[in-house]
Design a protein around this motif. Sequence first.
Motif, PDB file in Angstrom:
ATOM      1  N   PHE A 129       0.812  -1.221   0.000  1.00 11.03           N
ATOM      2  CA  PHE A 129       0.000   0.000   0.000  1.00 11.03           C
ATOM      3  C   PHE A 129       0.845   1.270   0.000  1.00 11.03           C
ATOM      4  O   PHE A 129       0.321   2.372   0.211  1.00 11.03           O
ATOM      5  CB  PHE A 129      -0.955  -0.017   1.199  1.00 11.03           C
ATOM      6  N   ALA A 130       2.136   1.122  -0.239  1.00 12.12           N
ATOM      7  CA  ALA A 130       3.038   2.254  -0.447  1.00 12.12           C
ATOM      8  C   ALA A 130       2.926   3.306   0.652  1.00 12.12           C
ATOM      9  O   ALA A 130       2.739   4.497   0.387  1.00 12.12           O
ATOM     10  CB  ALA A 130       2.761   2.902  -1.811  1.00 12.12           C
ATOM     11  N   VAL A 131       3.057   2.880   1.910  1.00  5.13           N
ATOM     12  CA  VAL A 131       2.944   3.822   3.026  1.00  5.13           C
ATOM     13  C   VAL A 131       4.304   4.073   3.689  1.00  5.13           C
ATOM     14  O   VAL A 131       4.364   4.780   4.706  1.00  5.13           O
ATOM     15  CB  VAL A 131       1.931   3.303   4.072  1.00  5.13           C
ATOM     16  N   GLY A 132       5.357   3.520   3.153  1.00  5.52           N
ATOM     17  CA  GLY A 132       6.667   3.716   3.772  1.00  5.52           C
ATOM     18  C   GLY A 132       6.741   3.023   5.113  1.00  5.52           C
ATOM     19  O   GLY A 132       6.444   1.828   5.233  1.00  5.52           O
ATOM     20  N   ASN A 133       7.114   3.770   6.140  1.00  2.00           N
ATOM     21  CA  ASN A 133       7.184   3.222   7.490  1.00  2.00           C
ATOM     22  C   ASN A 133       5.941   3.534   8.315  1.00  2.00           C
ATOM     23  O   ASN A 133       5.913   3.285   9.524  1.00  2.00           O
ATOM     24  CB  ASN A 133       8.411   3.773   8.219  1.00  2.00           C
ATOM     25  N   SER A 134       4.923   4.092   7.672  1.00  5.46           N
ATOM     26  CA  SER A 134       3.696   4.462   8.366  1.00  5.46           C
ATOM     27  C   SER A 134       2.716   3.285   8.404  1.00  5.46           C
ATOM     28  O   SER A 134       2.950   2.243   7.785  1.00  5.46           O
ATOM     29  CB  SER A 134       3.035   5.660   7.677  1.00  5.46           C
ATOM     30  N   VAL A 135       1.639   3.467   9.143  1.00  2.89           N
ATOM     31  CA  VAL A 135       0.519   2.516   9.145  1.00  2.89           C
ATOM     32  C   VAL A 135      -0.751   3.322   8.930  1.00  2.89           C
ATOM     33  O   VAL A 135      -0.743   4.564   9.022  1.00  2.89           O
ATOM     34  CB  VAL A 135       0.438   1.728  10.474  1.00  2.89           C
ATOM     35  N   ASN A 136      -1.862   2.641   8.652  1.00  2.00           N
ATOM     36  CA  ASN A 136      -3.116   3.392   8.489  1.00  2.00           C
ATOM     37  C   ASN A 136      -4.137   3.121   9.586  1.00  2.00           C
ATOM     38  O   ASN A 136      -5.174   3.767   9.655  1.00  2.00           O
ATOM     39  CB  ASN A 136      -3.736   3.148   7.109  1.00  2.00           C
ATOM     40  N   VAL A 137      -3.868   2.142  10.472  1.00  4.11           N
ATOM     41  CA  VAL A 137      -4.748   1.894  11.617  1.00  4.11           C
ATOM     42  C   VAL A 137      -3.924   1.410  12.803  1.00  4.11           C
ATOM     43  O   VAL A 137      -2.826   0.872  12.629  1.00  4.11           O
ATOM     44  CB  VAL A 137      -5.843   0.837  11.313  1.00  4.11           C
ATOM     45  N   VAL A 138      -4.470   1.620  13.986  1.00  2.48           N
ATOM     46  CA  VAL A 138      -3.953   0.988  15.197  1.00  2.48           C
ATOM     47  C   VAL A 138      -5.111   0.212  15.798  1.00  2.48           C
ATOM     48  O   VAL A 138      -6.176   0.783  16.081  1.00  2.48           O
ATOM     49  CB  VAL A 138      -3.413   2.026  16.206  1.00  2.48           C
ATOM     50  N   LEU A 139      -4.918  -1.084  15.960  1.00  2.00           N
ATOM     51  CA  LEU A 139      -5.970  -1.969  16.452  1.00  2.00           C
ATOM     52  C   LEU A 139      -5.786  -2.191  17.955  1.00  2.00           C
ATOM     53  O   LEU A 139      -4.686  -2.493  18.404  1.00  2.00           O
ATOM     54  CB  LEU A 139      -5.932  -3.305  15.711  1.00  2.00           C
ATOM     55  N   VAL A 140      -6.877  -2.040  18.699  1.00  2.00           N
ATOM     56  CA  VAL A 140      -6.808  -2.109  20.164  1.00  2.00           C
ATOM     57  C   VAL A 140      -7.714  -3.222  20.663  1.00  2.00           C
ATOM     58  O   VAL A 140      -8.862  -3.363  20.226  1.00  2.00           O
ATOM     59  CB  VAL A 140      -7.235  -0.766  20.794  1.00  2.00           C
ATOM     60  N   LYS A 141      -7.196  -4.035  21.565  1.00  2.00           N
ATOM     61  CA  LYS A 141      -7.974  -5.058  22.256  1.00  2.00           C
ATOM     62  C   LYS A 141      -8.037  -4.690  23.726  1.00  2.00           C
ATOM     63  O   LYS A 141      -7.026  -4.294  24.315  1.00  2.00           O
ATOM     64  CB  LYS A 141      -7.305  -6.419  22.099  1.00  2.00           C
ATOM     65  N   VAL A 142      -9.224  -4.787  24.333  1.00  2.00           N
ATOM     66  CA  VAL A 142      -9.396  -4.381  25.725  1.00  2.00           C
ATOM     67  C   VAL A 142      -9.643  -5.612  26.594  1.00  2.00           C
ATOM     68  O   VAL A 142      -9.939  -6.699  26.104  1.00  2.00           O
ATOM     69  CB  VAL A 142     -10.554  -3.376  25.877  1.00  2.00           C
ATOM     70  N   VAL A 143      -9.546  -5.415  27.905  1.00  4.02           N
ATOM     71  CA  VAL A 143      -9.799  -6.497  28.860  1.00  4.02           C
ATOM     72  C   VAL A 143     -11.293  -6.656  29.079  1.00  4.02           C
ATOM     73  O   VAL A 143     -11.852  -7.743  28.923  1.00  4.02           O
ATOM     74  CB  VAL A 143      -9.085  -6.213  30.200  1.00  4.02           C
ATOM     75  N   ASP A 144     -11.960  -5.558  29.440  1.00  4.78           N
ATOM     76  CA  ASP A 144     -13.415  -5.565  29.646  1.00  4.78           C
ATOM     77  C   ASP A 144     -14.079  -5.176  28.338  1.00  4.78           C
ATOM     78  O   ASP A 144     -14.015  -4.027  27.901  1.00  4.78           O
ATOM     79  CB  ASP A 144     -13.794  -4.586  30.752  1.00  4.78           C
ATOM     80  N   LEU A 145     -14.724  -6.145  27.708  1.00  4.11           N
ATOM     81  CA  LEU A 145     -15.317  -5.950  26.389  1.00  4.11           C
ATOM     82  C   LEU A 145     -16.284  -4.778  26.356  1.00  4.11           C
ATOM     83  O   LEU A 145     -16.316  -4.001  25.396  1.00  4.11           O
ATOM     84  CB  LEU A 145     -16.025  -7.243  25.965  1.00  4.11           C
ATOM     85  N   PHE A 146     -17.079  -4.632  27.420  1.00  2.00           N
ATOM     86  CA  PHE A 146     -18.109  -3.600  27.425  1.00  2.00           C
ATOM     87  C   PHE A 146     -17.586  -2.261  27.965  1.00  2.00           C
ATOM     88  O   PHE A 146     -18.364  -1.346  28.191  1.00  2.00           O
ATOM     89  CB  PHE A 146     -19.328  -4.077  28.233  1.00  2.00           C
ATOM     90  N   GLY A 147     -16.266  -2.179  28.137  1.00  2.00           N
ATOM     91  CA  GLY A 147     -15.660  -0.902  28.483  1.00  2.00           C
ATOM     92  C   GLY A 147     -14.979  -0.260  27.291  1.00  2.00           C
ATOM     93  O   GLY A 147     -14.186   0.674  27.450  1.00  2.00           O
ATOM     94  N   SER A 148     -15.289  -0.756  26.080  1.00  2.00           N
ATOM     95  CA  SER A 148     -14.640  -0.255  24.865  1.00  2.00           C
ATOM     96  C   SER A 148     -14.968   1.210  24.590  1.00  2.00           C
ATOM     97  O   SER A 148     -14.108   1.961  24.116  1.00  2.00           O
ATOM     98  CB  SER A 148     -15.057  -1.105  23.662  1.00  2.00           C
ATOM     99  N   ASP A 149     -16.198   1.618  24.874  1.00  2.00           N
ATOM    100  CA  ASP A 149     -16.586   3.009  24.618  1.00  2.00           C
ATOM    101  C   ASP A 149     -15.729   3.980  25.428  1.00  2.00           C
ATOM    102  O   ASP A 149     -15.266   5.000  24.915  1.00  2.00           O
ATOM    103  CB  ASP A 149     -18.071   3.221  24.960  1.00  2.00           C
ATOM    104  N   ALA A 150     -15.514   3.659  26.700  1.00  2.00           N
ATOM    105  CA  ALA A 150     -14.710   4.526  27.562  1.00  2.00           C
ATOM    106  C   ALA A 150     -13.265   4.590  27.070  1.00  2.00           C
ATOM    107  O   ALA A 150     -12.644   5.664  27.078  1.00  2.00           O
ATOM    108  CB  ALA A 150     -14.762   4.028  29.007  1.00  2.00           C
ATOM    109  N   VAL A 151     -12.737   3.447  26.612  1.00  2.00           N
ATOM    110  CA  VAL A 151     -11.369   3.429  26.086  1.00  2.00           C
ATOM    111  C   VAL A 151     -11.278   4.272  24.817  1.00  2.00           C
ATOM    112  O   VAL A 151     -10.334   5.051  24.639  1.00  2.00           O
ATOM    113  CB  VAL A 151     -10.919   1.985  25.812  1.00  2.00           C
TER     114      VAL A 151
END
Length: 419
Positions: free
Chosen positions: A232-254
């Motif tokens: 995708f020709a982005v060099g050393n960059s990325v286009n997303v950061v994916l986050v996994k949380v401990v408490d599934l239903f606390g995702s909104d607060a995170v």
Amino acid sequence: MSLFRWVPLDWRFEVRLAVRHLTTGGGQTVLTMGAVAAGVIVIIFLTALIFGLRAKLTNMLTESIPHVTVKVRDLEPVPLSEMSDLSSAMSSSRIEKQAPQQKNIDDWQHVVDVIRTIPNVRMALPAIQGQGFASKGGNPVGVSVVGADPAQQDMVSPVTKDLISGHYVGLASDEIVIDYELAKDLSVTVGDRIRITSSFGNTESLTIAGIYSRGQGRGGVYVTLRTGQSLFAVGNSVNVVLVKVVDLFGSDAVADRIQGLVPYEAKSWSREYPSFVSSLTMQAASAYLISGFSLIASSFAIASVLIVSVLQKSKQIGILKSIGATRKQIQRIFTLEGMMIAVTGSFSGALLGTLLVYLISLPLQPTAKPGHVPEQLFPVAILPIYVIGAVISAICATVIAAWFPARRAALMNPVDVMR
């Protein structure tokens, strides 16, 4: 005698009489304890079934996706009429959004470090996500491409556990893991080479290192982060950061916390799928409602049986009062009866309910995932907190139900009873 030596001296008379009433009650005592046990069994069975199904549905949706996705915010066009620095009011008859363009996160190392300091965050993974085509010879097939470190990606969207053949962890830069449906469409297997062309027109020839299936239709293809950046020709960059949380239903607060700390957009899974979250809430509410009505129904049954018991023992109550038994003692006797029934029935119901849930968890059915072991026919979850809650609730409800006939017995007039 040894059984009563631990009972306070002031209570021994009432305890002895309550035990004698229960042991001589025969079928009536068994019936009353059975009503308590049935209420507990219903609560344990329903909560195990509903929350087991809830956990399975939640796992199916959220296990293979990030709980929070961080990316560059798409800017919304502002009408001229809303510009405060214009000398005269102006308006636009048509508002056009900018054509979709890939936006990269250049400072992703800093973003990942910040996100990992937020409470409830389990993993923050820099990645490349985009669309492309997979082909072997002719007939290209559209696919979604994910480029990330395999070991970390396995903690965000597990791939290894869904593998049919091959491997994912330890993936080389010239290797790829593809979905079972894509492998069928391209008629390829592990060790074959396919061509991946990104939406930017860049092409890589990659060796298939693994084939996986989640049983949810066609999935994406997985490559290393370096290969994804090249495609995708982005060099050393990325286009997303994916986050996994401990408490599934606390995702909104995170997600809200991330947006306050970094200049990017953070979307939680629960805001992406609000109807699914609503259905989960309804399932939990249904479990609590049905359990509550079961407790109320069993409480009425218990109160009815105990009232009949009081009426049957009215002569004995009159005799007890005539020889000096006080109202408090009479009330204490029947309240203790209710307590003994509650404890015995509740614990019996907990054991039988847990055994029943275990037995219905044994039948299996074939899974929709090729190459995977069969799954439970009835997805259940034996949750100790709900078993304990059912026992405590049943004991409280039974004692309350026993208080009314106990009070009735205490208020009886011995003269009227003896007549």
